[in-house]
Design a protein around this motif. Sequence first.
Motif, PDB file in Angstrom:
ATOM      1  N   LYS A  63      -7.320  -0.204   1.963  1.00 27.95           N
ATOM      2  CA  LYS A  63      -6.123  -0.803   2.551  1.00 27.95           C
ATOM      3  C   LYS A  63      -4.945  -0.800   1.566  1.00 27.95           C
ATOM      4  O   LYS A  63      -5.130  -0.947   0.363  1.00 27.95           O
ATOM      5  N   SER A  64      -3.755  -0.696   2.115  1.00 29.14           N
ATOM      6  CA  SER A  64      -2.529  -0.819   1.318  1.00 29.14           C
ATOM      7  C   SER A  64      -1.708  -1.958   1.911  1.00 29.14           C
ATOM      8  O   SER A  64      -1.260  -1.842   3.043  1.00 29.14           O
ATOM      9  N   PRO A  65      -1.500  -3.052   1.161  1.00 26.90           N
ATOM     10  CA  PRO A  65      -2.056  -3.269  -0.181  1.00 26.90           C
ATOM     11  C   PRO A  65      -3.499  -3.736  -0.118  1.00 26.90           C
ATOM     12  O   PRO A  65      -3.935  -4.301   0.890  1.00 26.90           O
ATOM     13  N   THR A  66      -4.209  -3.496  -1.203  1.00 33.41           N
ATOM     14  CA  THR A  66      -5.521  -4.084  -1.444  1.00 33.41           C
ATOM     15  C   THR A  66      -5.285  -5.304  -2.325  1.00 33.41           C
ATOM     16  O   THR A  66      -4.714  -5.177  -3.404  1.00 33.41           O
TER      17      THR A  66
ATOM     18  N   MET B  63      -4.672  -6.639  -9.596  1.00 30.07           N
ATOM     19  CA  MET B  63      -4.661  -5.194  -9.801  1.00 30.07           C
ATOM     20  C   MET B  63      -3.410  -4.716 -10.537  1.00 30.07           C
ATOM     21  O   MET B  63      -3.401  -3.622 -11.082  1.00 30.07           O
TER      22      MET B  63
ATOM     23  N   ASP C   6      -3.012   4.961  -3.680  1.00 29.48           N
ATOM     24  CA  ASP C   6      -2.516   4.828  -2.306  1.00 29.48           C
ATOM     25  C   ASP C   6      -0.984   4.815  -2.245  1.00 29.48           C
ATOM     26  O   ASP C   6      -0.389   5.504  -1.425  1.00 29.48           O
ATOM     27  N   THR C   7      -0.357   4.044  -3.124  1.00 31.09           N
ATOM     28  CA  THR C   7       1.097   3.874  -2.990  1.00 31.09           C
ATOM     29  C   THR C   7       1.895   4.163  -4.261  1.00 31.09           C
ATOM     30  O   THR C   7       3.113   4.317  -4.189  1.00 31.09           O
TER      31      THR C   7
ATOM     32  N   PRO D 172       0.653   6.480   1.500  1.00 34.82           N
ATOM     33  CA  PRO D 172      -0.660   6.448   2.157  1.00 34.82           C
ATOM     34  C   PRO D 172      -0.653   7.038   3.560  1.00 34.82           C
ATOM     35  O   PRO D 172      -1.723   7.264   4.129  1.00 34.82           O
TER      36      PRO D 172
END
Lengths: 277, 277
Positions: free
Chosen positions: A212-215, B218, B152-153, B112
């Motif tokens: 997922k974005s964001p995680t 993160m 992802d981003t 993403p």
Amino acid sequence: MSHEPITDLSKLCIHTITTKPWAIEEAAKNFAAAGVKGITVWRDTLAGRDIKKTGDLLRAHDLSIVSLCRGGFFPSIDKTKRQAAIDDNRKAIEEAHQLGTQLIVLVCGADPAQSLEDSRQQIQDGIEAVLPEASAAGVRLAIEPLHPMYADTRSAINTLAQANDMTEAINSPWVGVAVDVYHLWWDPNLEQEIKRCGNNEALFAFHICDWKSPTVDMLNDRGLMGEGCIPLKKIRSWVEATGFDGFREVEIFSTEYWQQDQSQFLQKIITGYKNHA
Amino acid sequence: MSHEPITDLSKLCIHTITTKPWAIEEAAKNFAAAGVKGITVWRDTLAGRDIKKTGDLLRAHDLSIVSLCRGGFFPSIDKTKRQAAIDDNRKAIEEAHQLGTQLIVLVCGADPAQSLEDSRQQIQDGIEAVLPEASAAGVRLAIEPLHPMYADTRSAINTLAQANDMTEAINSPWVGVAVDVYHLWWDPNLEQEIKRCGNNEALFAFHICDWKSPTVDMLNDRGLMGEGCIPLKKIRSWVEATGFDGFREVEIFSTEYWQQDQSQFLQKIITGYKNHA
């Protein structure tokens, strides 16, 4: 078989941790009622139970017991702890045998107090130490490379190339790899390394979920298939092009989903599986 | 020079974001008073300021302006946004020129909504689009591979091998790489890829911090040198074995440290740098 849409649940396996609020008996009943055909059992769900009878119960629900999760965690700077890990892996092999599954997934471990190279050597030593018990029990061991964000404490094996290297070094029919899209999707060498373990007949398991974005949590914020950016169909096509025809195992750790109604979540898993896996 | 202890601060650079609570003028004054010799400027700290005069102020404090952070973020599934990113990178090059630094670090970006391969192509296209402005301004561009947990981003370039591949594909003296230990420490190919960019004369920057266990966020839970499991001295020895003699740049994003007294934090940075970097 690649890229074909999934129309049935004959190869859908769900990990017990995915629906963590359910006890294993409840999970088995609900999975079976929904048409799921495989279950991977996390060891914590077996606590206080007769393991053989639990296996019988799962089979009575027509569930294939795809694997036991998890062995591993071999490395430690402390020799006593390394021996304890080896003993625990022997116990896991015995549990797998009692349960009636032929596969254990290894989260191999790492100790931030020592180098990754030392941790890797201890992983290999640990696997080789338990090989006699594994082969005697007819239980295969799948090295699961973990995402590099877990390299400090969970696994010093962070790419499929490293898992393949170790599998080839150990060179036993009882040792192979587990491919989990969550850990490996970003790897530019993924397709070639999937081919490589396929050629070695060492592709033992295939785990799916999404990124997922964001995680928002490094451990417990995995997404349902289709919720994120992992090219699931593409990776599945690579896996199945090797001849792999085993289960597609849904392994989702999610504080968010664990808080929801698990029956509704199970339906979302099935929808995500059919449409996006 | 490898593995020798650090006894002076002549090559210590600190990123303005490391001491985020300080305005750039305050950071400059405090860095200089502590004997720090280099500063990397994050663009947000320049808001509302005369950039040329800010550069003069930094130089008046005897600070080398090591780089401007950050350009990049080229990929988007939306063509209008890709063009906006190219325009913004041209603006960053102009800002670097005004500030008086010859280097911009690129956080290359990812979307993403599209494949990593598409994002990588758009990164290369974006860098090539701004090369005329970079060379005219005498500003080099450093591709910073980012940890796979940001695939992802934030960046579709997640290993030093990928950054080296792109640098070689672009093949311009104005394009190289930034090696940040936080992103790359886990990579089993790190030593060979550091040698490779050294041989290409493309190792433009070296960023340090540490990886804490556990890491609870993160993005903003990086550790001070010595607090974590990154083999800093070993990686520095590899970097400096290539002939790299630039600054060692402390880049720490940390909600925890930003909440502390920044003067005390600065002393911790210096202690960690001398003892563990």
